[in-house]
Motif scaffolding. Sequence first.
Motif, mmCIF file in Angstrom:
data_model
loop_
_atom_site.group_PDB
_atom_site.id
_atom_site.type_symbol
_atom_site.label_atom_id
_atom_site.label_comp_id
_atom_site.label_asym_id
_atom_site.label_seq_id
_atom_site.Cartn_x
_atom_site.Cartn_y
_atom_site.Cartn_z
ATOM 1 N N MET A 42 0.839 -1.210 0.000
ATOM 2 C CA MET A 42 0.000 0.000 0.000
ATOM 3 C C MET A 42 0.867 1.251 0.000
ATOM 4 N N ASN A 43 1.969 1.226 0.746
ATOM 5 C CA ASN A 43 2.872 2.367 0.818
ATOM 6 C C ASN A 43 3.451 2.690 -0.559
ATOM 7 N N GLN A 44 3.787 1.633 -1.314
ATOM 8 C CA GLN A 44 4.343 1.827 -2.646
ATOM 9 C C GLN A 44 3.302 2.343 -3.631
ATOM 10 N N VAL A 45 2.091 1.852 -3.520
ATOM 11 C CA VAL A 45 1.062 2.187 -4.504
ATOM 12 C C VAL A 45 0.265 3.435 -4.100
ATOM 13 N N PHE A 46 -0.187 3.485 -2.847
ATOM 14 C CA PHE A 46 -1.012 4.600 -2.388
ATOM 15 C C PHE A 46 -0.177 5.813 -1.978
ATOM 16 N N GLY A 47 1.080 5.568 -1.614
ATOM 17 C CA GLY A 47 1.947 6.632 -1.144
ATOM 18 C C GLY A 47 1.999 6.682 0.368
ATOM 19 N N PRO A 48 3.119 7.169 0.922
ATOM 20 C CA PRO A 48 3.322 7.132 2.373
ATOM 21 C C PRO A 48 2.409 8.049 3.173
ATOM 22 N N ASP A 49 1.753 9.005 2.500
ATOM 23 C CA ASP A 49 0.925 9.971 3.221
ATOM 24 C C ASP A 49 -0.543 9.556 3.316
ATOM 25 N N ARG A 50 -0.901 8.436 2.721
ATOM 26 C CA ARG A 50 -2.318 8.017 2.762
ATOM 27 C C ARG A 50 -2.675 7.634 4.202
ATOM 28 N N TYR A 51 -3.811 8.125 4.662
ATOM 29 C CA TYR A 51 -4.243 7.892 6.043
ATOM 30 C C TYR A 51 -5.028 6.585 6.124
ATOM 31 N N LEU A 52 -4.801 5.840 7.194
ATOM 32 C CA LEU A 52 -5.543 4.598 7.372
ATOM 33 C C LEU A 52 -5.708 4.285 8.853
ATOM 34 N N VAL A 53 -6.592 3.355 9.115
ATOM 35 C CA VAL A 53 -6.854 2.880 10.472
ATOM 36 C C VAL A 53 -6.832 1.358 10.453
ATOM 37 N N ILE A 54 -6.105 0.769 11.391
ATOM 38 C CA ILE A 54 -6.091 -0.690 11.547
ATOM 39 C C ILE A 54 -6.897 -1.047 12.784
ATOM 40 N N GLY A 55 -7.919 -1.887 12.602
ATOM 41 C CA GLY A 55 -8.675 -2.422 13.722
ATOM 42 C C GLY A 55 -8.177 -3.827 14.024
ATOM 43 N N ARG A 56 -7.749 -4.061 15.254
ATOM 44 C CA ARG A 56 -7.154 -5.358 15.631
ATOM 45 C C ARG A 56 -7.987 -6.025 16.713
ATOM 46 N N GLU A 57 -8.229 -7.341 16.539
ATOM 47 C CA GLU A 57 -8.929 -8.133 17.552
ATOM 48 C C GLU A 57 -10.259 -7.493 17.948
ATOM 49 N N LEU A 58 -11.054 -7.144 16.960
ATOM 50 C CA LEU A 58 -12.293 -6.420 17.205
ATOM 51 C C LEU A 58 -13.242 -7.207 18.113
ATOM 52 N N THR A 59 -13.814 -6.520 19.071
ATOM 53 C CA THR A 59 -14.772 -6.988 20.080
ATOM 54 C C THR A 59 -14.130 -7.880 21.144
ATOM 55 N N LYS A 60 -12.826 -8.171 21.023
ATOM 56 C CA LYS A 60 -12.150 -9.040 21.982
ATOM 57 C C LYS A 60 -11.458 -8.213 23.064
ATOM 58 N N GLU A 61 -10.875 -8.893 24.026
ATOM 59 C CA GLU A 61 -10.263 -8.223 25.170
ATOM 60 C C GLU A 61 -9.158 -7.261 24.755
ATOM 61 N N TYR A 62 -8.402 -7.599 23.709
ATOM 62 C CA TYR A 62 -7.269 -6.776 23.311
ATOM 63 C C TYR A 62 -7.577 -5.925 22.076
ATOM 64 N N GLU A 63 -8.840 -5.609 21.863
ATOM 65 C CA GLU A 63 -9.226 -4.750 20.748
ATOM 66 C C GLU A 63 -8.461 -3.430 20.816
ATOM 67 N N GLU A 64 -7.949 -3.010 19.653
ATOM 68 C CA GLU A 64 -7.326 -1.697 19.584
ATOM 69 C C GLU A 64 -7.395 -1.159 18.162
ATOM 70 N N PHE A 65 -7.269 0.157 18.061
ATOM 71 C CA PHE A 65 -7.267 0.836 16.771
ATOM 72 C C PHE A 65 -5.964 1.618 16.641
ATOM 73 N N ILE A 66 -5.332 1.487 15.490
ATOM 74 C CA ILE A 66 -4.072 2.171 15.206
ATOM 75 C C ILE A 66 -4.337 3.115 14.040
ATOM 76 N N ARG A 67 -4.181 4.405 14.279
ATOM 77 C CA ARG A 67 -4.542 5.418 13.292
ATOM 78 C C ARG A 67 -3.316 6.240 12.909
ATOM 79 N N GLY A 68 -3.191 6.538 11.615
ATOM 80 C CA GLY A 68 -2.069 7.375 11.184
ATOM 81 C C GLY A 68 -1.827 7.237 9.697
ATOM 82 N N GLU A 69 -0.825 7.963 9.208
ATOM 83 C CA GLU A 69 -0.428 7.834 7.813
ATOM 84 C C GLU A 69 0.390 6.556 7.637
#
Length: 303
Positions: free
Chosen positions: A195-222
């Motif tokens: 994605m970094n190569q194709v979309f470019g390093p400045d594209r903003y995204l959010v990663i949702g990890r382990e959704l609804t589980k005890e260790y659910e977290e969201f990582i936001r940034g370029e």
Amino acid sequence: MAKPSQDQAEVKIQRSFKGPDDHAGQLYLVPTPIGNLDDMTFRAVATLKSVDFIAAEDTRHTQKLLNHFGIDTKKISFHEHNTQSRLAELVDILQSGQSIAQVSDAGMPSISDPGMELVQAALDQGISVIPLPGANAGLTALIASGIPPQPFYFHGFLPRGKSQMKDCLQDLVNKRETLVFYESPHRLKKCLKAMNQVFGPDRYLVIGRELTKEYEEFIRGELKEILNYLETVPLRGEFVIIVAGNDNPQSQDQQDWQAYSLEDHVAKIMADQDLSSKAAIKEVAKIRQISKRQVYAAYHDLD
């Protein structure tokens, strides 16, 4: 995308709930929790208890869910490796008047999981297909991402091969819609680097990890920031990647010119449009949105 066959072209009406003269069984599509068992709906539990069979992606995994809710309905395995051999058997069960609930390991059947083929086979035989609402990882991450949720484009898993992955991302690079992807832990970095190569390093995204589980977290940034973060913090679990749409998409012409150097671009414009070098330099500067002086210097090999 699969389309109805020619003999299905006429309009057909499905009344989802049986009348007294309906003798065929029904196919229920039942979502299961994506992590938190409390997300199972009352209707989903009641349906799994009332049907004659449950078609499960992984019967051992599903058995844990059934045990939790005290469900003892018979199970039949139905997954990507036995789809074709199992379809006729499941359709015969439905035609005999018995009902089936289809479940995947987590979330909605047919969304990046088996299911579409059974739905189509049931519809081909005039059997009612009844969907239940419930948990879905993509939508759960989307509404919490902070990125505009509509319009959005759901893609699911990208191809496994590196070149195929990049080609697929290239097809999506100009979409204005918010993009929704699924990814597994061992491929997350590979996916983000592509994605970094194709979309470019400045594209903003959010990663949702382990959704609804005890260790659910969201990582936001370029992209560049998240890739740097992942160099020091390894992540485990299942991921949903929400990517902001392209606010400034390039036209096909603009994409085509990227393969040319400035001097080659000027030469091609001169040849294609029968222009002088001065006019072609002006046109290249306009297309690339850079100064004429920069194009002039490159064309005339000036330092």
